[in-house]
Scaffold this active site. Structure first.
Site, mmCIF file in Angstrom:
data_model
loop_
_atom_site.group_PDB
_atom_site.id
_atom_site.type_symbol
_atom_site.label_atom_id
_atom_site.label_comp_id
_atom_site.label_asym_id
_atom_site.label_seq_id
_atom_site.Cartn_x
_atom_site.Cartn_y
_atom_site.Cartn_z
ATOM 1 N N TYR A 188 0.833 -1.206 0.000
ATOM 2 C CA TYR A 188 0.000 0.000 0.000
ATOM 3 C C TYR A 188 0.868 1.256 0.000
ATOM 4 C CZ TYR A 188 -3.953 2.972 1.389
ATOM 5 O OH TYR A 188 -4.937 3.936 1.437
ATOM 6 N N LYS A 192 0.963 4.109 -2.963
ATOM 7 C CA LYS A 192 0.678 5.522 -2.725
ATOM 8 C C LYS A 192 1.882 6.398 -3.044
ATOM 9 C CE LYS A 192 -3.432 4.466 -1.753
ATOM 10 N NZ LYS A 192 -4.481 4.736 -2.763
#
Length: 296
Positions: A188, A192
């Site tokens: 994640y 990002k």
């Protein structure tokens, strides 16, 4: 701030002039996306797209009952064909003037492979495809996350690879191979981080069309998903995070929409290729305050 609401008049096949609205496309039918769409939606056609059509229908119902002109649509942002179908449907209604990407999965929702496919590859795919059709003067925001700021710095070469590698080759990068990803949180964070870098690179291309694109990286924002997390097994972690941040609280969707409204409107005309961290200072506390990891 004044949303882009100028309607376009086009000549129909019968020779008569017909009104063609500007179109807003929202991918990711959640509270954040809806808050932004409400700010920008007056006078425009809004497409609300989600991989779960029931989510798109629920947000569309709320917006329709508030007086907006809305179409729910099913889309898989990790499928180029699906994204192109969404764009084709939207362009039948007018020019795409605003694009909002609030789609994604979280570390507790999905596997490493799913996170990279949706949050990283999917975002790159959306930026590429919408960058081909966004109208002159159009704008876009990508909802990223504070998580992109929480990992150790990458090298300049690694950042460049995340920013500029062709979309279909992204997941083949060495730093994104499964054996180099520790867990879903790491996946994640990488996704990002890549979101911010892709926005920077795409801003150059979008500028050739007279269009702008920016990212917003929220911290803990109260939404149904966030409430599930706060009241779930990792609840103490989240409560500690916002309690020890300078703001001392989580944020709300409208606070993110405040910034999105600036970026999507003419008031933000000199802003493109940027990523705005909106986390109540949690990242500042993570590096320089009481949230610093003990083993750093």
């Amino acid at each position: 701030m004044v949303p882009v609401t100028l309607n376009i008049w086009q000549q129909g096949k019968d020779g008569n002039m017909k009104n063609s609205k500007n179109v807003i496309v929202l991918t990711g039918a959640g509270q954040l996306g809806m808050a932004i769409a409400r700010r920008m939606g007056y006078g425009n056609k809004i497409f609300v797209a989600d991989w779960k059509i029931e989510n798109a229908q629920a947000i569309s119902k709320t917006l329709t009952e508030a007086g907006f002109d809305v179409v729910p649509f099913k889309v898989d942002i990790s499928s180029r064909e699906s994204v192109q179908s969404l764009i084709k449907a939207a362009r039948k209604e007018g020019e795409i003037a605003i694009f909002i990407n609030a789609a994604g999965v979280s570390p507790s929702q999905a596997s490493i492979e799913q996170i990279l496919k949706v949050d990283l590859y999917g975002t790159s795919l959306l930026l590429e495809e919408f960058g081909k059709v966004i109208k002159y003067g159009g704008t876009a925001v990508v909802i990223s996350s504070q998580s992109g700021y929480r990992m150790p710095a990458l090298t300049a070469d690694e950042d460049r690879l995340l920013a500029t590698t062709p979309t279909e080759q992204l997941l083949q990068l060495e730093l994104l191979k499964p054996e180099n990803i520790k867990d879903t949180l790491h996946a994640y964070q990488m996704a990002k981080r890549a979101n911010g870098k892709r926005v920077m690179a795409e801003a150059v291309k979008w500028g050739e069309r007279g269009a702008r694109v920016n990212a917003i990286s929220p911290g803990i924002i109260i939404t149904p998903l966030a409430l599930d997390e706060i009241n779930g097994p990792r609840g103490d972690f989240y409560r500690n995070m916002f309690a020890k941040s300078p703001a001392g609280r989580p944020g709300i969707a409208d606070e993110v929409a405040n910034v999105a409204e600036l970026l999507l409107s003419n008031a933000g005309a000199f802003i493109t290729g940027s990523d705005f961290l909106i986390d109540g200072g949690a990242t500042a506390s993570y590096f320089y305050g009481p949230l610093q990891p003990e083993n750093r």
